[in-house]
Design a protein around this motif. Structure first.
Motif, PDB file in Angstrom:
ATOM      1  N   PHE A  74     -19.225 -18.213 -25.294  1.00 24.19           N
ATOM      2  CA  PHE A  74     -18.546 -17.408 -26.310  1.00 24.19           C
ATOM      3  C   PHE A  74     -18.946 -17.747 -27.748  1.00 24.19           C
ATOM      4  CE2 PHE A  74     -15.781 -16.901 -22.646  1.00 24.19           C
ATOM      5  CZ  PHE A  74     -15.470 -15.551 -22.707  1.00 24.19           C
ATOM      6  N   LEU A  75     -19.421 -18.970 -28.012  1.00 25.29           N
ATOM      7  CA  LEU A  75     -19.621 -19.377 -29.403  1.00 25.29           C
ATOM      8  C   LEU A  75     -21.057 -19.732 -29.763  1.00 25.29           C
ATOM      9  CD1 LEU A  75     -16.466 -21.628 -30.023  1.00 25.29           C
ATOM     10  CD2 LEU A  75     -16.731 -19.163 -30.390  1.00 25.29           C
ATOM     11  N   HIS A  76     -21.896 -20.096 -28.813  1.00 30.06           N
ATOM     12  CA  HIS A  76     -23.255 -20.501 -29.166  1.00 30.06           C
ATOM     13  C   HIS A  76     -24.073 -19.267 -29.580  1.00 30.06           C
ATOM     14  CE1 HIS A  76     -27.276 -22.254 -28.919  1.00 30.06           C
ATOM     15  NE2 HIS A  76     -26.687 -23.439 -28.956  1.00 30.06           N
ATOM     16  N   PRO A  77     -24.936 -19.402 -30.589  1.00 29.46           N
ATOM     17  CA  PRO A  77     -25.751 -18.258 -31.036  1.00 29.46           C
ATOM     18  C   PRO A  77     -26.572 -17.619 -29.920  1.00 29.46           C
ATOM     19  CG  PRO A  77     -25.900 -20.059 -32.624  1.00 29.46           C
ATOM     20  CD  PRO A  77     -25.144 -20.592 -31.448  1.00 29.46           C
ATOM     21  N   GLN A  78     -27.003 -18.417 -28.924  1.00 27.29           N
ATOM     22  CA  GLN A  78     -27.792 -17.871 -27.821  1.00 27.29           C
ATOM     23  C   GLN A  78     -26.955 -17.557 -26.582  1.00 27.29           C
ATOM     24  OE1 GLN A  78     -31.902 -19.430 -27.307  1.00 27.29           O
ATOM     25  NE2 GLN A  78     -31.250 -21.088 -28.650  1.00 27.29           N
ATOM     26  N   GLY A  79     -25.648 -17.811 -26.663  1.00 34.18           N
ATOM     27  CA  GLY A  79     -24.799 -17.637 -25.490  1.00 34.18           C
ATOM     28  C   GLY A  79     -24.788 -16.228 -24.946  1.00 34.18           C
ATOM     29  N   ARG A  80     -24.734 -15.238 -25.832  1.00 36.65           N
ATOM     30  CA  ARG A  80     -24.686 -13.858 -25.356  1.00 36.65           C
ATOM     31  C   ARG A  80     -26.067 -13.372 -24.918  1.00 36.65           C
ATOM     32  NH1 ARG A  80     -21.062  -9.602 -25.881  1.00 36.65           N
ATOM     33  NH2 ARG A  80     -19.729 -10.869 -27.213  1.00 36.65           N
ATOM     34  N   SER A  81     -27.112 -13.740 -25.644  1.00 31.80           N
ATOM     35  CA  SER A  81     -28.435 -13.206 -25.343  1.00 31.80           C
ATOM     36  C   SER A  81     -29.047 -13.801 -24.081  1.00 31.80           C
ATOM     37  CB  SER A  81     -29.376 -13.449 -26.524  1.00 31.80           C
ATOM     38  OG  SER A  81     -29.537 -14.843 -26.770  1.00 31.80           O
ATOM     39  N   VAL A  82     -28.677 -15.018 -23.703  1.00 34.08           N
ATOM     40  CA  VAL A  82     -29.314 -15.662 -22.554  1.00 34.08           C
ATOM     41  C   VAL A  82     -28.820 -15.086 -21.231  1.00 34.08           C
ATOM     42  CG1 VAL A  82     -27.686 -17.574 -22.133  1.00 34.08           C
ATOM     43  CG2 VAL A  82     -30.143 -17.920 -21.753  1.00 34.08           C
ATOM     44  N   TYR A  83     -27.641 -14.472 -21.230  1.00 36.67           N
ATOM     45  CA  TYR A  83     -27.098 -13.888 -19.999  1.00 36.67           C
ATOM     46  C   TYR A  83     -27.311 -12.375 -19.991  1.00 36.67           C
ATOM     47  CZ  TYR A  83     -24.563 -18.286 -19.223  1.00 36.67           C
ATOM     48  OH  TYR A  83     -24.229 -19.600 -19.009  1.00 36.67           O
ATOM     49  N   GLY A  84     -28.066 -11.886 -19.013  1.00 32.33           N
ATOM     50  CA  GLY A  84     -28.208 -10.442 -18.878  1.00 32.33           C
ATOM     51  C   GLY A  84     -26.938  -9.787 -18.384  1.00 32.33           C
ATOM     52  N   ASN A  85     -26.083 -10.549 -17.679  1.00 30.08           N
ATOM     53  CA  ASN A  85     -24.788 -10.045 -17.213  1.00 30.08           C
ATOM     54  C   ASN A  85     -23.654 -10.805 -17.913  1.00 30.08           C
ATOM     55  OD1 ASN A  85     -25.405 -12.465 -15.840  1.00 30.08           O
ATOM     56  ND2 ASN A  85     -24.225 -11.873 -14.038  1.00 30.08           N
ATOM     57  N   TRP A  86     -23.725 -10.805 -19.260  1.00 26.69           N
ATOM     58  CA  TRP A  86     -22.776 -11.599 -20.048  1.00 26.69           C
ATOM     59  C   TRP A  86     -21.331 -11.217 -19.754  1.00 26.69           C
ATOM     60  CZ3 TRP A  86     -18.840 -10.922 -23.562  1.00 26.69           C
ATOM     61  CH2 TRP A  86     -18.431 -12.060 -24.259  1.00 26.69           C
ATOM     62  N   ASP A  87     -21.025  -9.935 -19.633  1.00 30.94           N
ATOM     63  CA  ASP A  87     -19.634  -9.510 -19.390  1.00 30.94           C
ATOM     64  C   ASP A  87     -19.087 -10.141 -18.116  1.00 30.94           C
ATOM     65  OD1 ASP A  87     -19.659  -7.974 -21.669  1.00 30.94           O
ATOM     66  OD2 ASP A  87     -20.055  -6.092 -20.637  1.00 30.94           O
TER      67      ASP A  87
END
Length: 279
Positions: free
Chosen positions: A160-173
């Motif tokens: 939720f907080l790391h700058p790369q946290g959202r981009s590294v997961y293709g299925n982030w949701d």
């Protein structure tokens, strides 16, 4: 104003998500003021009085029996993890372990397991998702997390907080929802545990997405699953994972990732153990 309790908030959140038709009630015309099921509908379907159920949601009805809880769990269509959470909340504090200081030490035998499963990425996580140990591939799986001081390395915080946290997961949701569901389960099993309380409090303040998912009251302890990585060093790879409970550890889990041999995902995973992750 009704009293706020963990049990009451859980019941209100879960009944608001069940449409009357899902519970076997006839469809009604016109707009309902209450999303999901009303209190009286839950009470009727569970075979208890509306007064009893209302007191339960308000925290004024102590020690509900197993039969009542089973009936309510059925009405609310709770899965096994959510049902267990309901029982833990209803029987607090006697049925739940007391809050204890988090255990961060990882046994030498468990650390050796991390090396044994290499080159498969593997991590040891605490009950609060602190990253306590990892083999090289397991650390590189989350680019940038190694730049955080060891006490701050936490996979929920990373998501939720790391700058790369959202981009590294293709299925982030999907990953985000499962992460919050795990923390909900941990909060029920370890009420007032300082490490769980701390990470939930931090994320609720700093992440709107986390706060919204937390209010859904989804509960789940995943034993396996799939994550789609978009890794800056090795590219896209879809990995499955298995979660193993570590004995005598107060909630530690060994998470091992894998891919089908001979596939591009497997090749990317093998490269991960040799890659230098770019910041």
């Amino acid at each position: 104003m009704a009293a706020k309790t963990d049990l009451g908030e859980f019941l209100r959140a879960r009944r608001s998500r069940i449409a009357p038709q899902e519970a076997g009630l006839p469809a009604t015309t016109g707009r309902r003021r209450t999303p999901g099921l009303r209190r009286e509908e839950v009470a009727m379907l569970a075979g208890v009085s509306i007064e009893y159920y209302t007191r339960l949601e308000q925290g004024k009805q102590g020690n509900p029996g197993p039969a009542v809880l089973e009936a309510i769990a059925g009405v609310l269509r709770l899965d096994e993890d959510a049902r267990k959470h309901l029982f833990e909340l209803a029987n607090a504090p006697a049925a739940r372990p007391a809050a204890v200081r988090p255990v961060r030490q990882v046994r030498a035998e468990v650390r050796r397991l991390l090396d044994i499963v290499a080159p498969h990425p593997a991590q040891v996580l605490s009950r609060a998702n602190d990253l306590l140990a990892a083999n090289e591939a397991g650390m590189r799986l989350l680019p940038g997390i190694e730049e955080w001081p060891a006490p701050l390395r936490n996979t929920a915080r990373y998501t939720f907080l790391h700058p790369q946290g959202r981009s590294v997961y293709g299925n982030w949701d999907e990953v985000a929802a499962a992460t919050v569901a795990h923390l909900r389960a941990a909060a029920g099993t370890y009420p007032d545990a300082p490490d769980v309380v701390a990470v939930v409090g931090e994320l609720a303040v700093k992440s709107r997405e986390f706060a919204a998912l937390w209010e859904r009251y989804d509960v789940g302890k995943r034993a396996n699953g799939r994550k789609c990585f978009r890794h800056p060093a090795v590219g896209a790879m879809n990995l499955t994972y298995e979660v193993l409970t570590v004995a005598r550890s107060d909630g530690h889990r060994l998470v091992v990732y894998q891919a089908e041999p001979g596939t591009p995902d497997h090749d990317a995973m093998l490269l991960l153990g040799m890659a230098q992750v770019s910041g």
